[in-house]
Motif scaffolding. Structure first.
Motif, mmCIF file in Angstrom:
data_model
loop_
_atom_site.group_PDB
_atom_site.id
_atom_site.type_symbol
_atom_site.label_atom_id
_atom_site.label_comp_id
_atom_site.label_asym_id
_atom_site.label_seq_id
_atom_site.Cartn_x
_atom_site.Cartn_y
_atom_site.Cartn_z
ATOM 1 N N ASP A 71 43.889 38.996 43.681
ATOM 2 C CA ASP A 71 42.604 39.472 43.151
ATOM 3 C C ASP A 71 42.488 39.233 41.641
ATOM 4 N N LYS A 96 41.408 35.803 40.875
ATOM 5 C CA LYS A 96 40.019 35.474 41.194
ATOM 6 C C LYS A 96 39.123 35.743 39.986
ATOM 7 N N LYS A 97 39.645 36.496 39.023
ATOM 8 C CA LYS A 97 38.881 36.841 37.822
ATOM 9 C C LYS A 97 39.814 36.903 36.602
#
Length: 111
Positions: A22, A25-26
């Motif tokens: 996660d 992803k950013k």
């Protein structure tokens, strides 16, 4: 252009593995900027279970030593690296404090 392939291991915890993916992803914009400023032109990270593989393409002038010096002066990079230690574990052959280890190329498809 130079190409490097590195490996790293994740801790064997499903929750931590998901959090790690996660985060990627950013990725923080300051981390992306730092990567680009170091001479890395392209980077990909692949994952299978606890194994990670990173492929980077760099300028001919790229140096891991110079990147390490840049990173040591960048507070945001230091915070990111500290956060990533929550998820990553040291490979037995790694040097103290080293997460990502350069892999040896053993085959290349003839052209």
């Amino acid at each position: 252009m130079k190409r490097y392939v590195l490996t790293c291991e994740l801790k064997d915890d499903p929750i931590l593995k998901k959090e790690y993916v996660d985060h990627h992803k950013k990725v923080w914009p300051e981390i992306v900027d730092s990567i680009k400023k170091s001479g890395i032109l392209h980077m990909e990270i692949f994952n299978l279970e606890t194994s990670l593989v990173m492929i980077i393409d760099t300028t001919p002038e790229f140096s891991f030593e110079e990147k390490a010096k840049m990173d040591a002066k960048n507070e945001k990079v230091q915070r990111w690296e500290e956060l990533m230690w929550k998820y990553q574990k040291k490979i037995p052959s790694a040097q103290p404090g080293q997460k990502w280890v350069l892999m040896n190329k053993i085959f290349s498809l003839p052209q």
